[in-house]
Every structure is written in C-alpha cells, then in structure tokens.
Design an enzyme around this catalytic site. Structure first.
Site, PDB file in Angstrom:
ATOM      1  N   HIS A 123      17.821 -22.315 -34.386  1.00 48.86           N
ATOM      2  CA  HIS A 123      17.159 -21.075 -34.816  1.00 48.86           C
ATOM      3  C   HIS A 123      18.216 -20.008 -35.083  1.00 48.86           C
ATOM      4  CE1 HIS A 123      14.573 -17.551 -34.864  1.00 48.86           C
ATOM      5  NE2 HIS A 123      15.502 -16.977 -34.113  1.00 48.86           N
ATOM      6  N   LYS A 153      18.165 -25.826 -30.612  1.00 46.67           N
ATOM      7  CA  LYS A 153      16.863 -26.283 -30.120  1.00 46.67           C
ATOM      8  C   LYS A 153      17.016 -27.597 -29.343  1.00 46.67           C
ATOM      9  CE  LYS A 153      14.451 -24.114 -34.036  1.00 46.67           C
ATOM     10  NZ  LYS A 153      13.468 -24.326 -35.136  1.00 46.67           N
ATOM     11  N   ASN A 196      14.457 -29.134 -36.675  1.00 47.69           N
ATOM     12  CA  ASN A 196      15.512 -28.592 -37.545  1.00 47.69           C
ATOM     13  C   ASN A 196      16.674 -27.956 -36.782  1.00 47.69           C
ATOM     14  OD1 ASN A 196      14.310 -26.234 -36.816  1.00 47.69           O
ATOM     15  ND2 ASN A 196      13.643 -25.645 -38.861  1.00 47.69           N
ATOM     16  N   GLU A 249      15.346 -10.237 -30.750  1.00 40.69           N
ATOM     17  CA  GLU A 249      15.565 -11.548 -30.140  1.00 40.69           C
ATOM     18  C   GLU A 249      16.717 -11.518 -29.132  1.00 40.69           C
ATOM     19  OE1 GLU A 249      13.686 -13.977 -33.943  1.00 40.69           O
ATOM     20  OE2 GLU A 249      15.835 -14.138 -33.564  1.00 40.69           O
ATOM     21  N   TYR A 288       8.197 -16.957 -30.846  1.00 44.50           N
ATOM     22  CA  TYR A 288       7.546 -17.425 -32.074  1.00 44.50           C
ATOM     23  C   TYR A 288       6.201 -16.734 -32.322  1.00 44.50           C
ATOM     24  CZ  TYR A 288      11.010 -21.106 -32.876  1.00 44.50           C
ATOM     25  OH  TYR A 288      12.175 -21.797 -33.148  1.00 44.50           O
ATOM     26  N   PHE A 343       1.130 -25.126 -36.893  1.00 45.67           N
ATOM     27  CA  PHE A 343       2.207 -25.816 -36.156  1.00 45.67           C
ATOM     28  C   PHE A 343       2.610 -25.089 -34.872  1.00 45.67           C
ATOM     29  CE2 PHE A 343       4.209 -23.183 -39.470  1.00 45.67           C
ATOM     30  CZ  PHE A 343       5.074 -22.395 -38.711  1.00 45.67           C
ATOM     31  N   THR A 365      14.878 -23.915 -43.989  1.00 44.38           N
ATOM     32  CA  THR A 365      14.026 -24.315 -42.855  1.00 44.38           C
ATOM     33  C   THR A 365      13.747 -25.816 -42.857  1.00 44.38           C
ATOM     34  OG1 THR A 365      12.981 -22.138 -42.962  1.00 44.38           O
ATOM     35  CG2 THR A 365      11.812 -23.827 -41.712  1.00 44.38           C
TER      36      THR A 365
HETATM   37  P1  IDP Z   1      13.350 -20.537 -39.782  1.00 45.07           P
HETATM   38  O1  IDP Z   1      13.578 -21.211 -38.445  1.00 45.07           O
HETATM   39  O2  IDP Z   1      14.140 -21.195 -40.882  1.00 45.07           O
HETATM   40  O3  IDP Z   1      13.542 -19.030 -39.724  1.00 45.07           O
HETATM   41  P2  IDP Z   1      10.441 -20.044 -39.891  1.00 45.07           P
HETATM   42  O4  IDP Z   1       9.636 -20.089 -41.139  1.00 45.07           O
HETATM   43  O5  IDP Z   1      10.662 -18.729 -39.208  1.00 45.07           O
HETATM   44  O6  IDP Z   1      11.819 -20.795 -40.201  1.00 45.07           O
HETATM   45  O7  IDP Z   1       9.729 -21.025 -38.852  1.00 45.07           O
HETATM   46  C1  IDP Z   1      10.138 -21.075 -37.516  1.00 45.07           C
HETATM   47  C2  IDP Z   1      10.185 -22.513 -37.062  1.00 45.07           C
HETATM   48  O8  IDP Z   1       8.872 -23.050 -37.063  1.00 45.07           O
HETATM   49  C3  IDP Z   1      11.004 -23.446 -37.969  1.00 45.07           C
HETATM   50  O9  IDP Z   1      12.382 -23.413 -37.702  1.00 45.07           O
HETATM   51  C4  IDP Z   1      10.391 -24.787 -37.631  1.00 45.07           C
HETATM   52  O10 IDP Z   1      10.949 -25.297 -36.424  1.00 45.07           O
HETATM   53  C5  IDP Z   1       8.937 -24.427 -37.381  1.00 45.07           C
HETATM   54  N1  IDP Z   1       8.125 -24.667 -38.578  1.00 45.07           N
HETATM   55  C6  IDP Z   1       8.021 -23.865 -39.663  1.00 45.07           C
HETATM   56  N2  IDP Z   1       7.205 -24.398 -40.571  1.00 45.07           N
HETATM   57  C7  IDP Z   1       6.772 -25.564 -40.047  1.00 45.07           C
HETATM   58  C8  IDP Z   1       5.880 -26.584 -40.515  1.00 45.07           C
HETATM   59  O11 IDP Z   1       5.314 -26.525 -41.598  1.00 45.07           O
HETATM   60  N3  IDP Z   1       5.686 -27.637 -39.659  1.00 45.07           N
HETATM   61  C9  IDP Z   1       6.300 -27.738 -38.438  1.00 45.07           C
HETATM   62  N4  IDP Z   1       7.134 -26.800 -37.983  1.00 45.07           N
HETATM   63  C10 IDP Z   1       7.366 -25.731 -38.758  1.00 45.07           C
END
Ligand code: IDP
Length: 149
Positions: free
Chosen positions: A115, A9, A112, A126, A49, A57, A91
């Site tokens: 992806h 990212k 984070n 994807e 997404y 978010f 995550t």
């Molecule tokens: P993942 O990337 O670990 O698969 P997902 O639950 O699919 O996690 O969420 C996708 C992305 O959305 C996360 O990597 C993160 O960047 C963002 N995200 C998820 N939950 C939150 C949140 O509560 N606040 C802000 N960003 C979030």
C-alpha cells in the site's frame, strides 16, 4: 519535507519480499523514518480502508490485511508520495508496468503486495493512524549532498 505511508501487505511479508521492496525505496534515495512489523487489528484495518467500506471487496480486504503480519513504514523525501506510487505501480498487478513492484511480483488485485498513500492529505492521515510521533525518527542521511544539488 514530504512524508508518505507505505505498508507491505501480508502477501509481501509471507513471500519474503520485505527486503526487496524496502531496497527499491532505499536505493532510489528516499529516507526511512519509521518502520515496524505488526499484526493489524480489525479496527485499524477498517479505519485505514474506510473509504472502501461500501465496496464489495471491503470484507475480503479487511480479512486479508488482518490475516498475517504487515510491515508499516514512513518514508521521507521531496516528491516521495507520487514517486512511491510510481515505484509501486498500478492497483492491478496484471496491468502494472514491468519494473514496478506490483508489475514485477504480482498477479492479482487482491494480492498486490504493498500500500502507498495516494495524496498529501491521505499521507498525513495514514502516518498519524499507523504511527505515534515518538515512533518516527528525524535524521539527516550523510548521502544528502550526493543526491541533491
Ligand atoms: P491502491 O492500493 O492502488 O491505492 P485502491 O483503489 O485505493 O488502490 O484500493 C485499495 C486496495 O483495495 C487495493 O490495493 C486492493 O488491495 C484492494 N482492491 C481494490 N480494488 C479491488 C477489487 O476490485 N477486488 C479486490 N480487491 C481490490
């Protein structure tokens, strides 16, 4: 052979972690079959997404992912989808285990770093969303007999 989609990212690219992140998958023994640096369009971000469209978010996530270049990759290997998720970590980087990418380098769920596809169906979707067939390279690493019985 199983394939997964991974994307470093904007925070990972801006922080100079591209080499470090690629190294972890390369030294594990997985095979890189697709790689490109790109500015992500709003359309691609919203499609990628789409499952989170109703989440609070979502807007911030799309803004973030389109704000600066991303490194998109396809990696191949037995069990690569689940293994890559383990290498990436939970995550939320604050709760991700040390030794994982997010555990070692991250602090915040919205930053984070990387992806990774979460299942075979999403991996397939994807890879097809981000890469054209001709952008993927099938090749046989000479390392194979040293990694597999
Ligand atoms: P993942 O990337 O670990 O698969 P997902 O639950 O699919 O996690 O969420 C996708 C992305 O959305 C996360 O990597 C993160 O960047 C963002 N995200 C998820 N939950 C939150 C949140 O509560 N606040 C802000 N960003 C979030």
């Amino acid at each position: 052979m199983e394939r997964t989609f991974l994307a470093i990212k904007p925070d990972g690219v801006q922080r100079g972690l591209v080499g470090e992140i690629i190294r972890r998958f390369e030294t594990k023994g997985f095979t890189l079959v697709g790689l490109k640096l790109l500015n992500v369009s709003r359309e691609l971000a919203e499609q990628h997404y789409g499952v989170h469209r109703e989440r609070p978010f979502f807007g911030g996530l799309v803004e973030f992912i389109t704000s600066s270049p991303v490194v998109a990759m396809v990696w191949e290997g037995d069990g690569v989808i689940a293994s890559a998720r383990k290498i990436i970590g939970a995550t939320n980087p604050l709760t991700a285990e040390p030794g994982t990418i997010r555990g070692d380098f991250g602090l915040n769920i919205g930053r984070n770093l990387i992806h990774g596809s979460d299942a075979p169906e999403t991996a397939q979707q994807e890879v097809a969303l981000w890469f054209k067939d001709e952008e993927l390279v099938s090749w046989q690493p000479h390392l194979t007999p040293w990694l597999h019985e």
